[in-house]
Design a protein around this motif. Sequence first.
Motif, short mmCIF file in Angstrom:
data_model
loop_
_atom_site.label_atom_id
_atom_site.label_comp_id
_atom_site.label_asym_id
_atom_site.label_seq_id
_atom_site.Cartn_x
_atom_site.Cartn_y
_atom_site.Cartn_z
N ALA A 1 0.79 -1.17 0.05
CA ALA A 1 -0.03 -0.11 -0.15
C ALA A 1 1.01 1.13 -0.19
O ALA A 1 1.83 1.12 0.60
N ASP A 2 0.50 2.22 -0.62
CA ASP A 2 1.31 3.45 -0.85
C ASP A 2 0.52 4.64 0.35
O ASP A 2 -0.23 4.07 1.18
N SER A 26 -4.95 2.48 -3.41
CA SER A 26 -3.77 1.86 -3.83
C SER A 26 -4.39 0.34 -3.75
O SER A 26 -3.99 -0.72 -4.30
#
Length: 76
Positions: free
Chosen positions: A51-52, A58
């Motif tokens: 995950a960003d 995301s």
Amino acid sequence: MMVRPTSFFPWYGSVDNVFMLCGEDASLTPDYQRWMVKNSPVKEVMEINGADHMPMLSMPRELCQCIVAITNSYIR
């Protein structure tokens, strides 16, 4: 000088906090996120690998699974 006798956010800390660590966050590195956890009143840490900075964009499915798990753990 007038001073407010209480915190601006008196409810902060009155509920359990869960930190979502985002493994691919370029804005806040995982090491910095762990530093934030160490210096905050966090009850639990959940990590979303890949995950960003915005896991809702995301990795929305994984974020939803984490939120469901938190809800099942803390709401009785």
